[in-house]
Design a protein around this motif. Structure first.
Motif, PDB file in Angstrom:
ATOM      1  N   GLN A 149       0.821  -1.218   0.000  1.00 60.54           N
ATOM      2  CA  GLN A 149       0.000   0.000   0.000  1.00 60.54           C
ATOM      3  C   GLN A 149       0.855   1.269   0.000  1.00 60.54           C
ATOM      4  O   GLN A 149       0.421   2.317   0.477  1.00 60.54           O
ATOM      5  N   TRP A 150       2.065   1.181  -0.528  1.00 59.57           N
ATOM      6  CA  TRP A 150       2.987   2.313  -0.454  1.00 59.57           C
ATOM      7  C   TRP A 150       2.383   3.599  -0.993  1.00 59.57           C
ATOM      8  O   TRP A 150       2.663   4.682  -0.479  1.00 59.57           O
ATOM      9  N   ARG A 151       1.554   3.512  -2.014  1.00 62.30           N
ATOM     10  CA  ARG A 151       0.967   4.731  -2.595  1.00 62.30           C
ATOM     11  C   ARG A 151       0.018   5.430  -1.622  1.00 62.30           C
ATOM     12  O   ARG A 151      -0.224   6.629  -1.743  1.00 62.30           O
ATOM     13  N   ALA A 152      -0.556   4.662  -0.674  1.00 63.66           N
ATOM     14  CA  ALA A 152      -1.514   5.217   0.280  1.00 63.66           C
ATOM     15  C   ALA A 152      -0.844   5.743   1.551  1.00 63.66           C
ATOM     16  O   ALA A 152      -1.519   6.286   2.418  1.00 63.66           O
ATOM     17  N   ALA A 153       0.456   5.581   1.657  1.00 65.23           N
ATOM     18  CA  ALA A 153       1.169   6.065   2.847  1.00 65.23           C
ATOM     19  C   ALA A 153       1.058   7.586   2.938  1.00 65.23           C
ATOM     20  O   ALA A 153       0.954   8.270   1.908  1.00 65.23           O
ATOM     21  N   PRO A 154       1.083   8.139   4.143  1.00 61.78           N
ATOM     22  CA  PRO A 154       1.051   9.594   4.275  1.00 61.78           C
ATOM     23  C   PRO A 154       2.158  10.257   3.448  1.00 61.78           C
ATOM     24  O   PRO A 154       3.219   9.687   3.249  1.00 61.78           O
ATOM     25  N   GLU A 155       1.860  11.441   2.995  1.00 64.16           N
ATOM     26  CA  GLU A 155       2.792  12.196   2.150  1.00 64.16           C
ATOM     27  C   GLU A 155       4.191  12.228   2.756  1.00 64.16           C
ATOM     28  O   GLU A 155       4.360  12.499   3.946  1.00 64.16           O
ATOM     29  N   GLY A 156       5.174  11.910   1.933  1.00 62.88           N
ATOM     30  CA  GLY A 156       6.563  11.971   2.360  1.00 62.88           C
ATOM     31  C   GLY A 156       7.080  10.717   3.019  1.00 62.88           C
ATOM     32  O   GLY A 156       8.257  10.653   3.377  1.00 62.88           O
ATOM     33  N   LEU A 157       6.214   9.687   3.203  1.00 65.71           N
ATOM     34  CA  LEU A 157       6.641   8.423   3.810  1.00 65.71           C
ATOM     35  C   LEU A 157       6.586   7.303   2.775  1.00 65.71           C
ATOM     36  O   LEU A 157       5.647   7.250   1.972  1.00 65.71           O
ATOM     37  N   PHE A 158       7.578   6.423   2.810  1.00 69.08           N
ATOM     38  CA  PHE A 158       7.643   5.330   1.843  1.00 69.08           C
ATOM     39  C   PHE A 158       8.061   4.055   2.576  1.00 69.08           C
ATOM     40  O   PHE A 158       9.215   3.903   2.961  1.00 69.08           O
ATOM     41  N   PRO A 159       7.126   3.109   2.788  1.00 73.60           N
ATOM     42  CA  PRO A 159       7.466   1.865   3.494  1.00 73.60           C
ATOM     43  C   PRO A 159       8.211   0.879   2.598  1.00 73.60           C
ATOM     44  O   PRO A 159       7.855   0.693   1.432  1.00 73.60           O
ATOM     45  N   LEU A 160       9.236   0.267   3.163  1.00 71.20           N
ATOM     46  CA  LEU A 160      10.045  -0.729   2.460  1.00 71.20           C
ATOM     47  C   LEU A 160      10.305  -1.919   3.381  1.00 71.20           C
ATOM     48  O   LEU A 160      10.365  -1.751   4.598  1.00 71.20           O
ATOM     49  N   PRO A 161      10.513  -3.098   2.794  1.00 65.56           N
ATOM     50  CA  PRO A 161      10.985  -4.209   3.622  1.00 65.56           C
ATOM     51  C   PRO A 161      12.435  -3.965   4.002  1.00 65.56           C
ATOM     52  O   PRO A 161      13.117  -3.133   3.395  1.00 65.56           O
ATOM     53  N   HIS A 162      12.902  -4.694   5.001  1.00 61.64           N
ATOM     54  CA  HIS A 162      14.324  -4.606   5.316  1.00 61.64           C
ATOM     55  C   HIS A 162      15.085  -5.364   4.230  1.00 61.64           C
ATOM     56  O   HIS A 162      14.686  -6.457   3.835  1.00 61.64           O
ATOM     57  N   PRO A 163      16.183  -4.808   3.724  1.00 58.31           N
ATOM     58  CA  PRO A 163      16.906  -5.448   2.613  1.00 58.31           C
ATOM     59  C   PRO A 163      17.893  -6.537   3.041  1.00 58.31           C
ATOM     60  O   PRO A 163      18.924  -6.732   2.395  1.00 58.31           O
ATOM     61  N   ALA A 164      17.592  -7.249   4.109  1.00 61.57           N
ATOM     62  CA  ALA A 164      18.443  -8.368   4.533  1.00 61.57           C
ATOM     63  C   ALA A 164      18.412  -9.464   3.474  1.00 61.57           C
ATOM     64  O   ALA A 164      17.595  -9.434   2.549  1.00 61.57           O
ATOM     65  N   TRP A 165      19.258 -10.461   3.622  1.00 61.64           N
ATOM     66  CA  TRP A 165      19.318 -11.530   2.618  1.00 61.64           C
ATOM     67  C   TRP A 165      17.950 -12.190   2.429  1.00 61.64           C
ATOM     68  O   TRP A 165      17.624 -12.644   1.328  1.00 61.64           O
ATOM     69  N   ARG A 166      17.137 -12.227   3.484  1.00 60.36           N
ATOM     70  CA  ARG A 166      15.814 -12.838   3.367  1.00 60.36           C
ATOM     71  C   ARG A 166      14.909 -12.078   2.399  1.00 60.36           C
ATOM     72  O   ARG A 166      13.903 -12.613   1.938  1.00 60.36           O
ATOM     73  N   SER A 167      15.227 -10.826   2.132  1.00 62.89           N
ATOM     74  CA  SER A 167      14.380 -10.037   1.233  1.00 62.89           C
ATOM     75  C   SER A 167      14.354 -10.625  -0.176  1.00 62.89           C
ATOM     76  O   SER A 167      13.383 -10.442  -0.901  1.00 62.89           O
ATOM     77  N   ARG A 168      15.403 -11.343  -0.563  1.00 64.20           N
ATOM     78  CA  ARG A 168      15.389 -11.984  -1.888  1.00 64.20           C
ATOM     79  C   ARG A 168      14.272 -13.014  -1.971  1.00 64.20           C
ATOM     80  O   ARG A 168      13.589 -13.119  -2.992  1.00 64.20           O
ATOM     81  N   ILE A 169      14.072 -13.772  -0.895  1.00 66.43           N
ATOM     82  CA  ILE A 169      12.991 -14.756  -0.844  1.00 66.43           C
ATOM     83  C   ILE A 169      11.645 -14.025  -0.869  1.00 66.43           C
ATOM     84  O   ILE A 169      10.720 -14.401  -1.596  1.00 66.43           O
ATOM     85  N   TRP A 170      11.538 -12.962  -0.068  1.00 64.94           N
ATOM     86  CA  TRP A 170      10.315 -12.158  -0.019  1.00 64.94           C
ATOM     87  C   TRP A 170      10.000 -11.575  -1.396  1.00 64.94           C
ATOM     88  O   TRP A 170       8.859 -11.614  -1.851  1.00 64.94           O
ATOM     89  N   MET A 171      11.011 -11.041  -2.080  1.00 59.35           N
ATOM     90  CA  MET A 171      10.809 -10.443  -3.405  1.00 59.35           C
ATOM     91  C   MET A 171      10.343 -11.482  -4.417  1.00 59.35           C
ATOM     92  O   MET A 171       9.510 -11.192  -5.282  1.00 59.35           O
ATOM     93  N   ALA A 172      10.866 -12.705  -4.314  1.00 62.87           N
ATOM     94  CA  ALA A 172      10.445 -13.763  -5.231  1.00 62.87           C
ATOM     95  C   ALA A 172       8.963 -14.100  -5.042  1.00 62.87           C
ATOM     96  O   ALA A 172       8.259 -14.416  -6.001  1.00 62.87           O
ATOM     97  N   LYS A 173       8.476 -13.991  -3.810  1.00 63.27           N
ATOM     98  CA  LYS A 173       7.065 -14.267  -3.526  1.00 63.27           C
ATOM     99  C   LYS A 173       6.163 -13.088  -3.896  1.00 63.27           C
ATOM    100  O   LYS A 173       4.946 -13.259  -4.032  1.00 63.27           O
ATOM    101  N   HIS A 174       6.751 -11.898  -3.994  1.00 60.37           N
ATOM    102  CA  HIS A 174       5.978 -10.675  -4.237  1.00 60.37           C
ATOM    103  C   HIS A 174       6.589  -9.897  -5.405  1.00 60.37           C
ATOM    104  O   HIS A 174       7.196  -8.841  -5.213  1.00 60.37           O
ATOM    105  N   PRO A 175       6.419 -10.405  -6.638  1.00 61.35           N
ATOM    106  CA  PRO A 175       7.065  -9.760  -7.793  1.00 61.35           C
ATOM    107  C   PRO A 175       6.603  -8.334  -8.054  1.00 61.35           C
ATOM    108  O   PRO A 175       7.290  -7.564  -8.721  1.00 61.35           O
ATOM    109  N   TRP A 176       5.447  -7.944  -7.499  1.00 61.21           N
ATOM    110  CA  TRP A 176       4.972  -6.577  -7.651  1.00 61.21           C
ATOM    111  C   TRP A 176       5.938  -5.565  -7.029  1.00 61.21           C
ATOM    112  O   TRP A 176       5.969  -4.402  -7.445  1.00 61.21           O
ATOM    113  N   PHE A 177       6.734  -6.001  -6.046  1.00 56.22           N
ATOM    114  CA  PHE A 177       7.670  -5.068  -5.411  1.00 56.22           C
ATOM    115  C   PHE A 177       8.705  -4.581  -6.423  1.00 56.22           C
ATOM    116  O   PHE A 177       8.908  -3.375  -6.585  1.00 56.22           O
ATOM    117  N   GLU A 178       9.329  -5.505  -7.127  1.00 55.71           N
ATOM    118  CA  GLU A 178      10.338  -5.122  -8.110  1.00 55.71           C
ATOM    119  C   GLU A 178       9.711  -4.456  -9.331  1.00 55.71           C
ATOM    120  O   GLU A 178      10.264  -3.514  -9.883  1.00 55.71           O
TER     121      GLU A 178
END
Length: 196
Positions: A149-178
């Motif tokens: 829902q990043w587009r709905a975040a309050p103005e000036g805020l942008f939520p992201l996952p933590h870019p730890a090594w596990r984020s590669r697994i998360w990104m594979a499950k959620h291709p909309w992120f990339e």
């Protein structure tokens, strides 16, 4: 309280509020300038950052810079990019990773720091701890939905996952992120830094 950013940064770097809880010498990390336009609020420094004193000085930082489309010179230029973790000190190891950020830091230091950085145009909320503190209550039930829902975040805020090594697994499950989030992130970062 500090009357200037330099004195405030000195107070933060000499803070020992959590020393007894840590069981080792704290090394608070923060990087800021009154001119900064982009603010990164992450979790807490990892062991490599604790050792080097340089924020995001690890594989997670490499991944974050890739997400931002940013080189190291820009990333570490405090006149452009500020770094304010949820917890300023390395919290130590837990099973499966690092312990959560110490709870004392954000209430003690964040408001004073934010008041000294009037030019912030975009704040990246990297990981669940930053999102829980800065997104409105009830914004999303979990990190994945907050990022979705990043587009709905309050103005000036942008939520992201933590870019730890596990984020590669998360990104594979959620291709909309990339496919969708990262292009918009890079566009907004370039816009706020004036490099678009």
């Amino acid at each position: 309280m500090a009357t200037s950013l330099d004195s405030l940064l000195g107070e933060i770097r000499s803070c020992r509020l959590c020393q007894n809880a840590l069981g080792f010498e704290p090394r608070p990390f923060v990087a800021a300038s009154p001119a900064a336009r982009l603010l990164i609020i992450g979790q807490a420094p990892g062991s490599k950052v604790h050792a080097s004193g340089i924020g995001w000085n690890d594989d997670s930082g490499d991944r974050l810079r890739d997400w931002l489309g940013m080189d190291k010179a820009t990333f570490y230029d405090t006149s452009k990019v500020a770094q304010m973790p949820s917890g300023f000190c390395y919290p130590g190891k837990a099973s499966g990773g690092d312990k959560p950020p110490r709870p004392e830091c954000a209430p003690r230091w964040h408001a004073a720091l934010l008041a000294q950085m009037p030019n912030i145009g975009l704040t990246l909320l990297v990981g669940q701890y930053a999102q829980k503190r800065y997104l409105p209550r009830g914004f999303a039930p979990n990190l994945t939905e907050a990022v979705r829902q990043w587009r709905a975040a309050p103005e000036g805020l942008f939520p992201l996952p933590h870019p730890a090594w596990r984020s590669r697994i998360w990104m594979a499950k959620h291709p909309w992120f990339e496919a969708n989030v990262l292009p918009d992130l890079r566009r907004r970062v370039a816009q706020v830094l004036g490099t678009d």
